[in-house]
Design an enzyme around this catalytic site. Structure first.
Site, PDB file in Angstrom:
ATOM      1  N   GLU A  62       0.981 -11.263  -0.979  1.00 23.78           N
ATOM      2  CA  GLU A  62      -0.429 -11.589  -0.853  1.00 23.78           C
ATOM      3  C   GLU A  62      -1.322 -10.582  -1.594  1.00 23.78           C
ATOM      4  OE1 GLU A  62      -1.506 -11.965   3.191  1.00 23.78           O
ATOM      5  OE2 GLU A  62      -3.095 -13.409   2.796  1.00 23.78           O
ATOM      6  N   ASP A  63      -0.978  -9.315  -1.518  1.00 21.80           N
ATOM      7  CA  ASP A  63      -1.914  -8.279  -1.974  1.00 21.80           C
ATOM      8  C   ASP A  63      -1.506  -7.516  -3.231  1.00 21.80           C
ATOM      9  OD1 ASP A  63      -3.329  -8.942   0.267  1.00 21.80           O
ATOM     10  OD2 ASP A  63      -2.540  -7.297   1.484  1.00 21.80           O
TER      11      ASP A  63
END
Ligand code: MN
Length: 491
Positions: A62-63
């Site tokens: 996600e990051d």
């Protein structure tokens, strides 16, 4: 600690550290502190290596620039699957607004959440570890965010931990969150518990010694210790008993852990031969486990110096289950699985967790596009509660049978006072309509509206009723000649 890590775990730590390089948490620490904390929690829960690796990598897709394919290539399908599950879960929660696009078979976001998770229940365990660390570091967030995360933890994640019989997690989550939801009450009860324990300390020590001596005489091997009641569970219990401390019998408790079930009952006999048991307070959760699988013998006795003490008696295995629940059952099951596999028998989960299997089967059918009657799914997670949603996707829990005004006052008493209408699942509805599991509720308000005494019939929760009565009095003072009569709320 790091010396115990396998080569795979070490590699995951190295990859995650590199991927998160240059990122920082709200606490100011390098981001990697968070995945490493999740790793540690999962290790404490004795989770398997794939789960621990997925925990280390849970925020990378996600990051960071890392992709699911990278993870699959290095760590295999199982880890990639788990990371994908945790990522989708946060995606899913962010996208709660698009109510009809995902799993159109149900509008119930909570059920959808559970289905999304159920693919591999280890996803849920990673998510709980993630949430636990976020709660431990909640002080770094801005106040409004703190309240939101704390409320959701109290209403959704802590009950979930309870349902999974993860006792330690439930207690820690609930107390951490409660501190932010109601700080004054938290401090008051914390103080109360500390004072009570202090005053009971001496006599508790004496009781401990007496019991220990008697058990030794019977040649029962045991461990005995005091157990501390959680602040949030005391809060809930006091609410149930009209704030009457006299009704709380388990504030002071001793826990005895023995080797087997026979010793549990022998120990109960020993305790009862020393002190007078209170009638109706002997509970045999060994013969009849709680719904979440919790097992123990409970008894409340009156000591020689007239103190009331609760005893909890259980085996080491029961104790481990009571503290780690689902996580412990993975640990024990893995050992049992290997044994049973040799005997040609395959078991997945203990019977008290069969609802998970049921959920998994339903999820599989949904994914294959088969028709499923979700009403028949006996999730039974929260038998007396429903979860409804704001248009923004915030989860609000209410007792079954709640009406739109209960929802409105739950959001804010300002909103409750100014209700002019309600939309349920996008359609205009009325204030007598019972809310159902999964409804999306939008409250329509007007500045000119004032609270009405006729609303007392359209409310079932005590909290909303209290707020309405209070505000009716206020507005009566201002501009209404008559104070409305108190009516009993309908059941
Ligand atoms: Mn995280």
């Amino acid at each position: 600690m790091a010396t115990k890590d396998s080569a795979r775990v070490k590699e995951a730590v190295a990859i995650a550290t590199k991927a998160h390089d240059g990122q920082f948490r709200k606490t100011g620490e390098p981001y990697i502190v968070h995945p490493l904390a999740v790793k540690k929690i999962l290790e404490e829960w004795h989770m398997d290596e794939d789960t621990i690796i997925a925990g280390i990598l849970h925020d990378t897709v996600e990051d960071t620039n890392l992709t699911l394919d990278d993870i699959r290539k290095t760590f295999g399908d199982s880890v990639a699957f788990l990371v994908d599950g945790v990522t989708k879960l946060s995606d899913e929660r962010a996208k709660l607004r698009d109510i009809d696009t995902y799993l159109p078979a149900t509008k119930d976001n909570f059920l959808r959440l559970m289905i999304a998770l159920s693919d591999d229940i280890r996803v849920l365990i990673i998510k709980l570890a993630d949430r636990l660390h976020n709660l431990r570091t909640l002080s770094a967030l801005p106040p409004d965010k703190q309240k939101k995360v704390a409320k959701e933890s109290l209403e959704v994640f802590a009950p979930l931990a309870d349902r999974l019989n993860m006792g330690l997690l439930r207690v820690e989550m609930a107390d951490l969150a409660f501190k932010y939801v109601d700080p004054k009450r938290y401090d008051y009860l914390k103080d109360l518990i500390a004072k009570t324990n202090k005053s009971a300390e001496k006599s508790l020590k004496k009781v401990e010694q007496e019991v220990a001596a008697a058990l030794k005489k019977e040649k029962i091997s045991f461990e005995i210790s005091g157990r501390v009641k959680s602040i949030y569970s005391l809060h809930k219990k006091l609410a149930k008993h009209n704030q009457n401390m006299g009704e709380i019998y388990d504030l002071t408790a001793l826990r005895i852990i023995v080797n087997d079930v026979t010793d549990c009952y022998l120990t109960l006999g020993v305790v009862h031969s020393l002190y007078t048991p209170m009638g109706g307070r002997i509970k045999d959760y060994i013969a009849m486990p709680k719904q979440n699988g919790y097992q123990s013998l409970h008894t409340t006795v009156i000591t020689k110096d007239k103190r009331i003490i609760e005893f909890q008696i259980r085996t080491h295995e029961m104790h481990d289950f009571a503290e780690h629940g689902l996580a412990a059952s993975f640990y024990y099951n893995e050992q049992k699985l290997t044994e049973n596999y040799k005997k040609g028998k395959i078991e997945h989960l203990p019977t008290n967790l069969l609802w998970i299997t049921e959920l998994q089967m339903t999820a599989a059918k949904l994914r294959e596009g088969k028709k499923v009657d979700l009403k028949k799914l006996k999730l039974n997670l929260f038998a007396d509660k429903i979860f409804v949603y704001t248009p923004k996707g915030d989860i609000i829990d209410l007792p079954k049978g709640s009406l739109p005004l209960d929802f409105a006052y739950r959001l804010h008493s300002e909103i409750g006072d100014h209700v002019v209408g309600v939309k349920i699942n996008g359609k205009m509805s009325n204030l007598n309509k019972k809310l159902e599991q999964g409804d999306v509720v939008e409250i329509l308000t007007s500045k000119n509206q004032t609270p009405k005494s006729s609303w007392l019939d359209k409310i079932i929760t005590p909290r909303a009723r209290q707020k309405l009565l209070h505000n009716l009095k206020l507005s009566a003072k201002k501009d209404q000649p008559i104070i409305p009569p108190l009516k009993k709320s309908k059941k």
